[in-house]
Design a protein around this motif. Structure first.
Motif, short mmCIF file in Angstrom:
data_model
loop_
_atom_site.label_atom_id
_atom_site.label_comp_id
_atom_site.label_asym_id
_atom_site.label_seq_id
_atom_site.Cartn_x
_atom_site.Cartn_y
_atom_site.Cartn_z
N ALA A 121 0.84 -1.19 0.00
CA ALA A 121 0.00 0.00 0.00
C ALA A 121 0.87 1.25 0.00
O ALA A 121 1.89 1.31 0.71
N ARG A 135 -5.15 9.86 -8.13
CA ARG A 135 -4.11 8.85 -7.88
C ARG A 135 -3.62 8.19 -9.17
O ARG A 135 -2.45 7.84 -9.29
N SER A 148 -0.06 5.83 -5.03
CA SER A 148 -0.75 5.70 -3.74
C SER A 148 -1.73 4.53 -3.75
O SER A 148 -2.91 4.66 -3.38
N LYS A 195 -3.88 1.27 -3.01
CA LYS A 195 -4.59 0.80 -1.82
C LYS A 195 -4.94 -0.67 -1.99
O LYS A 195 -5.09 -1.14 -3.13
N GLU A 235 -7.71 -2.00 -1.82
CA GLU A 235 -8.94 -2.11 -2.60
C GLU A 235 -8.73 -1.92 -4.10
O GLU A 235 -9.65 -2.09 -4.89
N ASP A 236 -7.51 -1.57 -4.50
CA ASP A 236 -7.17 -1.51 -5.93
C ASP A 236 -6.79 -2.89 -6.48
O ASP A 236 -6.59 -3.04 -7.68
N SER A 290 -1.55 -4.76 2.39
CA SER A 290 -1.68 -3.71 3.41
C SER A 290 -0.51 -3.71 4.38
O SER A 290 0.31 -4.59 4.39
#
Length: 122
Positions: A14, A66, A84, A86, A88-89, A122
């Motif tokens: 992340a 982003r 950046s 995440k 969830e990407d 993460s």
């Protein structure tokens, strides 16, 4: 044989960045609008970003600020710079393009790449 070939996926943490690339190969006369989609496990495929033939762009709200989409029409190529990142990407990212094959009268056809996996830990 006409193909869209993606590359650049991978595993990142992340906050890190990745750049995806898509190149059209084969007897392509012209590529019109191009886009990146993604599909996470158990979810529907969704539009991430689109770049129009005239260079205009639009983005999903979740990636605005982003991600940056760009293209090189002379090379039938498109990129997606993802900053950046995440968790969830995380998804399989697909290249999509409106392709004219061999002549200006043969198309446009909506063409898809095979997908490239992006995993954000993460």
């Amino acid at each position: 044989q006409t193909q869209l070939v993606e590359s650049g996926g991978g595993l990142v943490q992340a906050g890190e960045s990745l750049t995806l690339s898509c190149v059209g190969t084969g007897p392509i006369f012209k590529i019109g609008d191009m886009a990146w989609y993604r599909q996470a496990p158990g979810k529907q495929r969704e539009l991430v970003a689109r770049i129009f033939d005239d260079g205009g762009t639009n983005y999903a709200d979740s990636v605005k600020g982003r991600f940056t989409i760009s293209r090189d029409s002379g090379k039938n190529a498109m990129s997606l710079r993802m900053n950046s990142l995440k968790p969830e990407d995380t998804a399989v990212y697909y290249c999509n393009a409106d392709v004219f094959i061999a002549s200006p009268d043969n198309g446009p056809y909506s063409w898809w790449g095979q997908g490239t996996q992006v995993t954000v830990s993460s």
